[in-house]
Design a protein around this motif. Structure first.
Motif, PDB file in Angstrom:
ATOM      1  N   GLY A 116       0.873  -1.235   0.113  1.00 52.79           N
ATOM      2  CA  GLY A 116      -0.478   0.116   0.082  1.00 52.79           C
ATOM      3  C   GLY A 116       0.635   1.021   0.000  1.00 52.79           C
ATOM      4  N   LYS A 117       1.920   1.333   0.350  1.00 56.69           N
ATOM      5  CA  LYS A 117       3.032   2.544   0.606  1.00 56.69           C
ATOM      6  C   LYS A 117       4.132   1.941  -0.580  1.00 56.69           C
ATOM      7  N   ASP A 118       4.904   0.853  -0.643  1.00 58.60           N
ATOM      8  CA  ASP A 118       5.489   0.800  -1.458  1.00 58.60           C
ATOM      9  C   ASP A 118       5.644  -0.614  -2.570  1.00 58.60           C
ATOM     10  N   TRP A 119       4.638  -1.246  -2.263  1.00 62.51           N
ATOM     11  CA  TRP A 119       4.210  -2.050  -3.562  1.00 62.51           C
ATOM     12  C   TRP A 119       2.542  -2.329  -3.373  1.00 62.51           C
ATOM     13  N   GLU A 120       1.569  -2.826  -4.265  1.00 61.92           N
ATOM     14  CA  GLU A 120       0.786  -2.857  -4.646  1.00 61.92           C
ATOM     15  C   GLU A 120       0.016  -4.686  -5.342  1.00 61.92           C
ATOM     16  N   VAL A 121      -0.449  -5.026  -5.235  1.00 55.02           N
ATOM     17  CA  VAL A 121      -0.777  -6.421  -5.760  1.00 55.02           C
ATOM     18  C   VAL A 121      -1.626  -6.548  -7.178  1.00 55.02           C
ATOM     19  N   ASN A 122      -0.459  -7.088  -8.569  1.00 54.72           N
ATOM     20  CA  ASN A 122      -1.073  -7.448  -9.009  1.00 54.72           C
ATOM     21  C   ASN A 122      -1.823  -8.235  -9.591  1.00 54.72           C
ATOM     22  N   THR A 123      -3.708  -7.207 -10.059  1.00 51.52           N
ATOM     23  CA  THR A 123      -4.355  -8.272 -10.092  1.00 51.52           C
ATOM     24  C   THR A 123      -4.530  -9.094 -11.076  1.00 51.52           C
ATOM     25  N   SER A 124      -3.631  -8.607 -11.990  1.00 45.90           N
ATOM     26  CA  SER A 124      -3.985  -9.993 -13.215  1.00 45.90           C
ATOM     27  C   SER A 124      -3.434 -11.088 -13.246  1.00 45.90           C
ATOM     28  N   PHE A 125      -2.840 -11.417 -12.068  1.00 45.54           N
ATOM     29  CA  PHE A 125      -2.001 -12.357 -11.817  1.00 45.54           C
ATOM     30  C   PHE A 125      -2.974 -13.367 -10.598  1.00 45.54           C
ATOM     31  N   ALA A 126      -2.839 -14.554 -10.904  1.00 48.95           N
ATOM     32  CA  ALA A 126      -4.168 -14.399  -9.717  1.00 48.95           C
ATOM     33  C   ALA A 126      -3.223 -15.606  -8.614  1.00 48.95           C
ATOM     34  N   ALA A 127      -3.139 -15.614  -7.732  1.00 46.19           N
ATOM     35  CA  ALA A 127      -2.740 -16.200  -6.357  1.00 46.19           C
ATOM     36  C   ALA A 127      -2.012 -17.743  -6.771  1.00 46.19           C
ATOM     37  N   ILE A 128      -0.926 -18.053  -6.541  1.00 43.89           N
ATOM     38  CA  ILE A 128      -0.871 -19.748  -6.642  1.00 43.89           C
ATOM     39  C   ILE A 128      -0.670 -20.734  -5.786  1.00 43.89           C
TER      40      ILE A 128
END
Length: 600
Positions: A116-128
């Motif tokens: 949220g400050k330094d990085w965010e999740v790439n929602t195009s990639f489904a977590a494995i």
């Protein structure tokens, strides 16, 4: 001419083959160990290779075994890596997500760079998600080609069934992990650390878990139960297999992350540089805590260390190798750790000092045993159970609190007697002794306060002589005809070898169910109420955990009244007495008259 053309044709074929081999060789030069781990000499990522992260998961016993940071290389391609004798960890759960930096943030360590400050999740990639296999291995294939390039976050996750961080040990048992490994970032493909012109498409990582393998065992007189005549001394033992890492002597540079600084109470990195070597690293604390039942009277606490076989106890010194507090107050030798107050819990805490932690580590004493010396009120009836806790904090780990699984129990029982005559009239003043067998009862061998039996002789002496402050266990009926015996030892296990001690490892000597715990005693009336006959024969009674309940009478003893026997003297005796008295009177008068006559 034909032969020359044929030769040239063969030469061309050979040159073609060599050219192909050369081309293949040129391609292989860009990919080392293509069948095991793809490392490309081309600094530009291709669009055909699979991007993957392979995890090799194994356990260590302390932060000092973490070693150097990995470089992404498989140390033994195609096989489980050389673990140096370390155990692989099966069924450890992991998750991988793709992330993107926010702005110009440098993503190095997820413990320092914040979502949220330094990085965010790439929602195009489904977590494995996945878990390690029997070889401690887990491979995440995140995709093929440039679309899979990027930064990934790998983290250990909780088991979906238990809700804990877990693994499966070599015995197939599910065990908890105290502290999951720290999450980490991975670039795919990753630049080779020692040759920055190459790319690694299959990054191998070696995350470790610190497994303390602590074991707690609470016993009472070495078994899982105990029973003696109430009022006599016995002991509880809290035996703990100590975790590794209480003390380490470090002789190389390293950094311990998540270290709790005892000076300021803050978590930080402990940097051990060459100027500090050799460096002695201690656990922040190791404590054994016990809350003894309010029905127990605490007489002292002793601390020992044991060897691998839990033998050869060595007593530790209070104030030097350990410290002890009772109810929050430190108790220092030579004072006893004593609380003889009934009705209050005894909160006891034993804490190893740095000297103690160093001693148990260097002398290879892996077990710590805290012994609580106690007693009960002499009339105690019932059951007392007890567990204990261990609290410790090893360098770089989270605090651990463990509780002993089994709760050994102490048992005593009693019973009630109602004393009446044949008409159900209650009788006061009957005195009773008690024996542990019919034979003892017949031989006037009765139970004493120390739990042993002594023969009462005709002259009132005992064989053998009663020790000082030891007395026979007796009861006397009151005005309601009630007498009771309390605090009696019970049988609670099958003593297969007849040594009087339970062997917890022997299934044949396991503790009985509570409704089976009992013991037979024989009651002897040693003094009858005035006007009544003794009962003559011992009376058998079965004592259980519930028989001391005053609502029930376990034994009713009926006395018969004394019979009237004939008079032994009759009237003849009285006549002789009267004649004798008369003769004395006459004789006395005659003497008086004679004296008077002589005087005249």
């Amino acid at each position: 001419m034909k032969q020359k053309k044929k030769w040239l044709s063969r030469l061309a074929i050979c040159l073609g083959v060599l050219s192909l081999l050369g081309a293949a060789g040129s391609g292989m030069a860009n990919i080392a160990n293509a069948d095991e781990q793809k490392i490309s000499g081309n600094p530009v990522s291709d669009n055909t290779s699979v991007r993957s992260i392979t995890i090799w998961k194994y356990e260590i016993n302390s932060s000092t075994e973490l070693g150097e940071r990995g470089d992404g290389i498989n140390t033994d391609p195609g096989k489980a890596p050389d673990l140096g004798g370390k155990k692989l960890m099966k069924d450890v759960n992991f998750e991988i997500i793709k992330i993107e930096a926010i702005g110009n943030a440098s993503l190095i360590d997820p413990l320092k760079q914040v979502e949220g400050k330094d990085w965010e999740v790439n929602t195009s990639f489904a977590a494995i998600k996945g878990k390690t296999d029997k070889d401690g291995k887990l491979t995440f294939n995140v995709g093929t080609g440039k679309a899979a390039d990027g930064i990934y976050l790998v983290r250990e996750i909780k088991d979906s069934t238990s809700g804990d961080y877990t693994y499966t040990d070599e015995n197939g048992e599910t065990k908890k992990i105290n502290k999951p490994m720290d999450p980490f970032f991975v670039h795919l493909p990753q630049t080779k650390r020692d040759d920055t012109g190459k790319l690694i498409y299959d990054v191998h990582v070696y995350p470790k878990n610190i497994i303390t393998d602590t074991k707690l065992d609470k016993t009472i007189e070495g078994g899982k139960g105990y029973s003696i005549k109430a009022g006599n001394d016995f002991q509880w033992e809290a035996t703990t297999k100590l975790p590794d890492g209480l003390y380490n002597k470090i002789d190389k540079e390293m950094t311990i992350t998540n270290w709790l600084d005892p000076e300021d109470g803050l978590h930080k990195d402990l940097v051990i540089d060459p100027s500090r070597l050799p460096f002695e690293l201690f656990a922040n604390y190791f404590k054994v805590k016990d809350s003894l039942d309010e029905r127990l009277l605490l007489k002292d606490v002793e601390v020992y260390v044991l060897d691998e076989k839990q033998e050869n106890p060595i007593k530790l010194t209070n104030g030097t190798e350990y410290e002890v507090t009772l109810g929050g107050t430190k108790v220092i030798d030579p004072n006893k750790v004593e609380d003889l107050t009934e009705g209050s819990k005894k909160e006891v805490e034993v804490s190893l000092t740095d000297v103690g932690m160093k001693k148990v580590t260097l002398e290879k004493n892996p077990y710590l045993q805290v012994v609580y010396k106690v007693t009960t009120n002499k009339d105690f009836n019932g059951t007392i159970s007890n567990k204990y806790d261990v609290n410790y904090l090893l360098p770089g780990q989270d605090p651990v609190t463990e509780t002993s699984e089994e709760s050994p129990e102490y048992y005593d029982g009693g019973f009630d007697i109602e004393k009446t005559d044949e008409g159900s009239k209650v009788l006061k003043g009957a005195e009773f002794h008690i024996a542990t067998s019919k034979e003892n009862a017949d031989l006037k061998t009765y139970l004493a306060s120390d739990g042993k039996s002594y023969k009462l002789n005709e002259d009132g002496s005992t064989t053998p002589e009663l020790p000082k402050d030891v007395y026979f266990v007796t009861a006397t009926s009151d005005e309601h005809g009630k007498a009771e015996f309390n605090g009696l030892a019970l049988n609670w296990f099958t003593d297969t070898d007849g040594d009087g001690k339970q062997d917890p490892s022997n299934p044949a000597e396991k503790t009985w169910d509570k409704d089976k715990i009992e013991k037979k005693y024989w009651v002897v009336e040693t003094k009858a109420p005035s006007g009544y006959e003794l009962i003559k024969d011992p009376k058998e009674v079965t004592v259980t955990l519930g028989s001391a309940d005053d609502t029930n009478i376990e034994l009713t003893i009926v006395n018969k009244k004394k019979t009237d026997l004939p008079f032994t003297g009759g009237t003849g005796t009285m006549l002789i007495i009267i004649i004798a008295i008369g003769a004395i009177t006459i004789g006395t008068a005659a003497i008086a008259i004679d004296k008077k006559r002589r005087a005249v």
